[in-house]
Enzyme design. Structure first.
Site, mmCIF file in Angstrom:
data_model
loop_
_atom_site.group_PDB
_atom_site.id
_atom_site.type_symbol
_atom_site.label_atom_id
_atom_site.label_comp_id
_atom_site.label_asym_id
_atom_site.label_seq_id
_atom_site.Cartn_x
_atom_site.Cartn_y
_atom_site.Cartn_z
ATOM 1 C CG HIS A 101 -145.475 28.379 -12.354
ATOM 2 N ND1 HIS A 101 -144.594 29.376 -12.039
ATOM 3 C CD2 HIS A 101 -145.204 27.351 -11.475
ATOM 4 C CE1 HIS A 101 -143.827 28.980 -11.031
ATOM 5 N NE2 HIS A 101 -144.177 27.771 -10.675
ATOM 6 C CG HIS A 170 -140.610 25.096 -12.275
ATOM 7 N ND1 HIS A 170 -140.548 24.042 -11.407
ATOM 8 C CD2 HIS A 170 -141.249 26.096 -11.625
ATOM 9 C CE1 HIS A 170 -141.163 24.376 -10.278
ATOM 10 N NE2 HIS A 170 -141.593 25.621 -10.385
ATOM 11 C CD GLU A 303 -139.136 28.348 -9.746
ATOM 12 O OE1 GLU A 303 -140.018 29.164 -10.052
ATOM 13 O OE2 GLU A 303 -139.279 27.547 -8.822
HETATM 14 C C1 BGC Z 1 -143.573 27.818 -6.785
HETATM 15 C C2 BGC Z 1 -144.248 26.896 -5.804
HETATM 16 C C3 BGC Z 1 -145.116 25.937 -6.576
HETATM 17 C C4 BGC Z 1 -144.272 25.198 -7.556
HETATM 18 C C5 BGC Z 1 -145.111 24.315 -8.436
HETATM 19 C C6 BGC Z 1 -142.714 26.974 -7.656
HETATM 20 O O1 BGC Z 1 -142.062 27.772 -8.585
HETATM 21 O O2 BGC Z 1 -142.821 28.817 -6.158
HETATM 22 O O3 BGC Z 1 -145.006 27.598 -4.858
HETATM 23 O O4 BGC Z 1 -145.784 25.043 -5.721
HETATM 24 O O5 BGC Z 1 -143.546 26.073 -8.360
HETATM 25 O O6 BGC Z 1 -144.412 23.230 -8.851
#
Ligand code: BGC
Length: 338
Positions: A101, A170, A303
């Site tokens: 991310h 998210h 997402e």
């Molecule tokens: C991911 C997860 C991760 C999370 C974090 C998601 O988009 O796919 O693996 O733990 O984000 O908050």
């Protein structure tokens, strides 16, 4: 769209209320977080559809990406490495051996500038060459538009050299208004294929048919009826944490229903995939807006994005943004009552 800017204890960070007859949203220029997204229920009362926090400090410290925009690249990049134009780039590894991310301080922790116009708010941020290890300077914007029953998100990016870009939002949806977890929500994802992951949540690059698996959401299914199925992939993800390759030209591409609150959410996107993440790593330590502990499965993230780790797999061309070319994508969230 009506709006109101609310100050916080930080001079440059604001909460902004956006409103139509049916939608009341609160967003902030810190990470473009969607703080609250209320819609009218069947009794005409505004009730919550997402997880969020009342105070900026929790957004500053949280590491669960609740409500925020993530970038430059959503999800994992294997070993935090990739090659572009013959050069090797190294990114920050903030998730075991992988980059997640956007890195240590991704777009979710950046303070954006913003402008408000008749129907939308536009956030903008310039990510400098080398930020978090990514090449080239990138001018990036996120637009949130509120119309009668839709909340529309538009991303746009342009860079001064070749780079990679795969932003997403998210938000953790919970149509019960945070009263219960999301296991009784029904989910439809129009997708015949999903991406397998390894024990670190990284896609292996292997694409599997959803048919006869716990990943077939082509018809609407209660999440509780699927998530506990005996399945190696569900075990690896600790629940759902997988990308689905969306069918095009169907409407909606994704639908979430909650009989308890009588609400639905329909999603359409120009992006090819959706990462379904059932909040498997929420553990109750963060408290939500009403001081509710945010426990496992207390929200569902949908997402919309390119395939994860695309720069290192068969979807590479999707995420490469060439010098001066504009990236743009749109995802629309339509709310209503069943
Ligand atoms: C991911 C997860 C991760 C999370 C974090 C998601 O988009 O796919 O693996 O733990 O984000 O908050």
């Amino acid at each position: 769209m009506q709006y109101k800017i609310l100050s916080t204890k930080y001079n440059d960070i604001k909460f902004i209320k956006l409103k139509s007859n049916f939608i009341e949203a609160v967003v902030t220029n810190l990470g473009c977080a969607i703080v609250s997204l209320k819609t009218k229920n069947k009794n005409g009362i505004f009730t919550e559809n997402v997880l969020g926090f009342n105070d900026i400090d929790t957004y500053i410290k949280q590491d669960k990406y609740i409500g925020v925009v993530v970038g430059r690249c959503a999800n994992r990049i294997a070993k935090g490495e990739f090659e572009l134009n013959g050069e090797k780039y190294k990114l920050y590894k903030n998730n075991g051996s992988n980059h997640l991310h956007g890195g240590k301080e991704g777009f979710d922790k950046k303070i954006f500038d913003f402008n408000i116009n008749e129907n939308s708010i536009i956030f903008s941020y310039t990510s400098e060459n080398g930020e978090e290890g990514y090449p080239s300077r990138l001018d990036f914007t996120v637009e949130y538009a509120v119309s009668q029953n839709a909340f529309t998100v538009k991303y746009s990016g342009i860079s001064d050299g070749t780079t990679v870009l795969n932003p997403t939002n998210h938000s953790y949806f919970n149509l019960s208004g945070g009263k219960t977890n999301i296991l009784n929500h029904k989910l439809m994802i129009s997708a015949d294929k999903f991406g397998k992951i390894d024990n670190e949540g990284l896609v292996t690059g292997e694409i599997q048919d959803v048919k006869n698996t716990a990943f077939d959401f082509n018809s609407s299914k209660k999440i509780a009826d699927c998530i506990y199925k005996s399945d190696e992939q569900l075990k690896l993800g600790n629940g759902y944490d997988h990308p689905f390759i969306l069918k095009k030209n169907v409407n909606p591409q994704i639908e979430l229903n909650d009989e308890g609150s009588g609400k639905f959410l329909r999603i359409n996107t120009t992006m090819p995939c959706v990462q379904l993440y059932t909040a498997n790593y929420l553990d109750g330590t963060l408290l939500g807006a009403h001081k509710t502990p945010l426990n496992k499965h207390f929200g569902i993230c949908l997402e919309t994005s390119f395939f994860p780790n695309a720069i290192n797999n068969q979807f590479r061309n999707d995420v490469v943004l060439k010098c001066g070319e504009r990236f743009s994508s749109t995802t629309q969230y339509i709310f209503g009552n069943i």
